[in-house]
Design an enzyme around this catalytic site. Structure first.
Site, PDB file in Angstrom:
ATOM      1  N   SER A  53       0.842  -1.192   0.000  1.00  0.00           N
ATOM      2  CA  SER A  53       0.000   0.000   0.000  1.00  0.00           C
ATOM      3  C   SER A  53       0.880   1.245   0.000  1.00  0.00           C
ATOM      4  O   SER A  53       2.042   1.204   0.394  1.00  0.00           O
ATOM      5  CB  SER A  53      -0.897   0.018   1.239  1.00  0.00           C
ATOM      6  OG  SER A  53      -1.730  -1.112   1.274  1.00  0.00           O
TER       7      SER A  53
ATOM      8  N   ASP B  87      -7.471   1.145  15.239  1.00  0.00           N
ATOM      9  CA  ASP B  87      -6.518   0.192  14.673  1.00  0.00           C
ATOM     10  C   ASP B  87      -6.426  -1.007  15.608  1.00  0.00           C
ATOM     11  O   ASP B  87      -5.381  -1.282  16.190  1.00  0.00           O
ATOM     12  CB  ASP B  87      -5.155   0.855  14.484  1.00  0.00           C
ATOM     13  CG  ASP B  87      -4.255   0.057  13.551  1.00  0.00           C
ATOM     14  OD1 ASP B  87      -4.754  -0.881  12.904  1.00  0.00           O
ATOM     15  OD2 ASP B  87      -3.050   0.364  13.467  1.00  0.00           O
TER      16      ASP B  87
END
Length: 494
Positions: free
Chosen positions: A198, A260
């Site tokens: 990514s 997260d």
């Protein structure tokens, strides 16, 4: 029926449509701003958030404007006729409401949610509600179900090999650009390692951002296949081939909310590795006071979740718990990290030892997957390939195969050194603060922005000695970075 017009406004990740409040044959009461509408034509449809416009500067009567994301996802040419209607809420939202109430969802219910998220049927607020509900409690079985669902709604890469290796670091450590060293080492050995990564979202650089300093990373699936067949590797951005697209949507909401959780992290990482065709995977979990994972106990719990989910989706996994107490290497930001990577691959005398040692450790673990290699020889083989220059040669071939970067990225010309406020020993370096300073300087969008570190933990420094240098290509970027550094340099000196 209105005609669509492309509006050059980036509304990522949302689909946004623009319509005149009056003079278009529809009542403003029928379609209100911030409500979802269904746009359909020629067998294609999307849901979009509607914004009402009070002038004809952007669109004319009889037109409906589509932001960049909505226009691309609908996939119809400008001027096409479409039908619009009030969108019904996705049925899967009922499952989200049950999750908010604390229920454990079934695999089919989670699949329905992930499908609708992938199809952009949820607003960011609705995605946020789902993420917060999962952050409250998510069973291991639910984590596995979400992972499978995320794999199922995207594309999958297929390789003509029973052994496809990969490695992944969970992140949070600036400068930890080991993949760009591990991949050429493994490729030089002959194992297949098609590494898709990514771009950075909250960090100063991702593998794709740093590799882009050298080569094209925006590859199609066919290009990836061709290059991997010749070079045994790729180092590319995974976004173009839509691997686990639901994860990209979830991340776009997770990061601003700073959600997260370990369960979401596992589903995110393993869904993309499975979609990329990986069969064998090494995972690096750095632990440190300013890393994503702060304690050894949390790292062990995360390791067990990774092992459980990976086993059930058919990926053989090795997991390393490593030192995440400070940045790795000396550069933070694409150009500076690229410099460190090449210094290691070229076996330069002043190459950062911590980056070299960590990359060799991880490469050795990846090479242990090779059934033809004697057990325990992975590290020695990795060291041999690096020291001999074969890893560097593999990297150069890979750069040529992907397309050498034509643009030269210069190190930021706006500079400011941050000095030690007192004499003493560097007791700690805050990874999170250093990453924020580098991003304020402009990294990773400005590839020449970042931080050049001169000291690591344990170093003795004099008062007024330079701890690091901030690089930027704009006065504003340098000012923002220096303002944060003045509040908190990221260094603790005792």
């Amino acid at each position: 029926m209105p005609l669509i017009r492309q509006i050059p406004i980036d509304t990522y990740p949302e689909n946004t449509a623009y319509m005149l409040r009056s003079g278009n044959g529809y009542s403003a009461e029928q379609f209100r701003a911030l409500r979802k509408i269904r746009i359909a034509g020629n067998g294609r449809e999307i849901l979009a958030t509607l914004a009402l416009i009070d002038g004809t500067d952007i669109i004319a009567p009889g037109e409906i404007g589509l932001g960049e994301q909505a226009f691309r996802r609908l996939g119809l040419p400008e001027g096409s006729e479409v039908c619009i209607a009030q969108a019904r809420p996705p049925e899967s939202l009922e499952h989200v409401r049950r999750k908010i109430d604390g229920d454990t969802l079934t695999e089919s219910e989670l699949l329905a949610i992930i499908r609708d998220i992938s199809a952009h049927r949820y607003s960011p607020m609705e995605i946020g509600a789902f993420l917060v509900a999962c952050a409250g409690f998510m069973s291991t079985e639910e984590t596995l179900a979400v992972t499978r669902a995320m794999i199922g709604v995207g594309q999958r890469l297929n390789w003509d090999s029973d052994l496809v290796v990969d490695k992944h670091c969970i992140g949070g450590i600036p400068g930890n650009r080991t993949s760009m060293i591990v991949v050429p080492i493994v490729a030089a050995h002959g194992l297949l390692m098609p590494k898709t990564s990514s771009r950075a979202i909250t960090s100063p650089s991702g593998t794709a951002d740093t590799m882009e300093v050298f080569a094209n990373v925006d590859l199609t699936a066919d290009q990836m296949s061709d290059i991997a067949a010749r070079e045994h590797a790729i180092l590319a951005w995974g976004g173009k081939v839509q691997l686990s697209p639901a994860d990209d949507v979830l991340i776009s909401v997770e990061r601003p909310l700073r959600i997260d959780t370990q369960e979401q992290m596992v589903a995110s990482i393993l869904s993309k590795k499975a979609a990329a065709g990986s069969t064998h995977l090494v995972i690096d979990i750095p632990v440190g006071p300013s890393a994503k994972i702060r304690t050894h106990g949390d790292a062990v719990r995360l390791r067990k979740t990774f092992e459980y989910v990976a086993r059930h989706i058919g990926i053989e996994t090795r997991i390393l718990i490593t030192d995440g107490s400070q940045p790795v290497g000396r550069g933070i930001g694409p150009v500076l990290e690229a410099r460190d990577v090449m210094a290691v691959l070229r076996n330069e005398q002043d190459a950062p030892e911590d980056l070299r040692d960590r990359a060799l450790l991880l490469a050795g673990q990846v090479l242990e997957f090779d059934p033809e290699l004697e057990g325990g020889r992975g590290y020695a083989r990795a060291l041999e390939l690096l020291a001999s220059g074969k890893a560097l040669a593999a990297m150069e071939r890979l750069i040529e195969a992907q397309g050498r970067q034509r643009q030269e990225f210069a190190l930021g010309s706006q500079r400011q050194e941050i000095m030690a406020p007192a004499a003493g020993k560097v007791a700690s370096i805050d990874c999170e603060i250093m990453a924020r300073i580098a991003r304020l300087a402009g990294a990773p969008m400005d590839k020449g922005a970042g931080i050049d570190l001169f000291c690591k933990v344990g170093a003795q420094v004099r008062r007024g000695e330079s701890l690091y240098r901030i690089h930027a290509n704009s006065e504003a970027g340098l000012r923002f970075a220096c303002e944060l550094a003045a509040e908190h340099s990221g260094f603790a000196i005792e």
